[in-house]
Motif scaffolding. Structure first.
Motif, PDB file in Angstrom:
ATOM      1  N   VAL A   1      -0.071  -2.850  -8.529  1.00  0.00           N
ATOM      2  CA  VAL A   1      -0.313  -4.285  -8.569  1.00  0.00           C
ATOM      3  C   VAL A   1       0.339  -4.934  -9.800  1.00  0.00           C
ATOM      4  O   VAL A   1       0.762  -6.083  -9.742  1.00  0.00           O
ATOM      5  CB  VAL A   1      -1.821  -4.587  -8.466  1.00  0.00           C
TER       6      VAL A   1
ATOM      7  N   SER B   1       2.042  -7.376  -1.639  1.00  0.00           N
ATOM      8  CA  SER B   1       1.514  -6.185  -2.301  1.00  0.00           C
ATOM      9  C   SER B   1       0.573  -5.451  -1.352  1.00  0.00           C
ATOM     10  O   SER B   1      -0.466  -5.994  -0.970  1.00  0.00           O
ATOM     11  CB  SER B   1       0.753  -6.591  -3.569  1.00  0.00           C
TER      12      SER B   1
ATOM     13  N   GLU C   1      -2.918  -5.152  -2.822  1.00  0.00           N
ATOM     14  CA  GLU C   1      -3.731  -6.368  -2.822  1.00  0.00           C
ATOM     15  C   GLU C   1      -4.043  -6.894  -1.417  1.00  0.00           C
ATOM     16  O   GLU C   1      -5.085  -7.505  -1.209  1.00  0.00           O
ATOM     17  CB  GLU C   1      -3.005  -7.486  -3.583  1.00  0.00           C
ATOM     18  N   GLU C   2      -3.134  -6.667  -0.477  1.00  0.00           N
ATOM     19  CA  GLU C   2      -3.241  -7.378   0.797  1.00  0.00           C
ATOM     20  C   GLU C   2      -3.445  -6.501   2.029  1.00  0.00           C
ATOM     21  O   GLU C   2      -3.808  -7.025   3.082  1.00  0.00           O
ATOM     22  CB  GLU C   2      -1.996  -8.253   0.987  1.00  0.00           C
TER      23      GLU C   2
END
Length: 118
Positions: free
Chosen positions: A11, A26, A29-30
């Motif tokens: 990240v 990312s 993150e996603e």
């Protein structure tokens, strides 16, 4: 540029790329936990250059002949985020125009554009 940052790249790298004005997806993150097949498919379908440390993507491109829009394979001795960022910064400064549709292997000392057999 558009980068899909694999979970193993981290990240911190994704956030640095965003701070440099790049569009970033990312995985961490996603879409945490999606598998390599889904990652390479998403990257190809949505025109992302994949940044990863996972050698399995070489297998997917060269053995399975999976299409891609560009893959940057980081083969670093020092896996710390600061080293990844320094390495990517040097890569982008020198080779940004050559990253699309290429498989690029990057170490602290070298950049190698691998040839995909058609």
């Amino acid at each position: 540029m558009r980068f899909l940052v694999d979970e193993n790249t981290g990240v911190v790298v994704a956030r640095w790329l965003r701070s440099q004005g790049h569009e970033v997806f990312s995985v961490y993150e996603e879409a945490r936990g999606i598998d390599d097949d889904q990652i390479i498919q998403k990257a190809g379908d949505e025109n992302w250059i994949l940044i990863t440390s996972d050698k399995d993507f070489g297998e997917k491109v060269f053995r399975e002949q999976r299409s891609h829009r560009g893959i940057i394979l980081l083969r670093l001795e020092n896996e710390r985020s600061a080293n990844k960022i320094d390495t990517l910064q040097r890569l982008l400064e020198k080779y940004s125009e050559q990253l699309s549709d290429n498989f690029v292997v990057v170490t602290e000392q070298r950049v190698r554009f691998a040839r995909v057999q058609s």
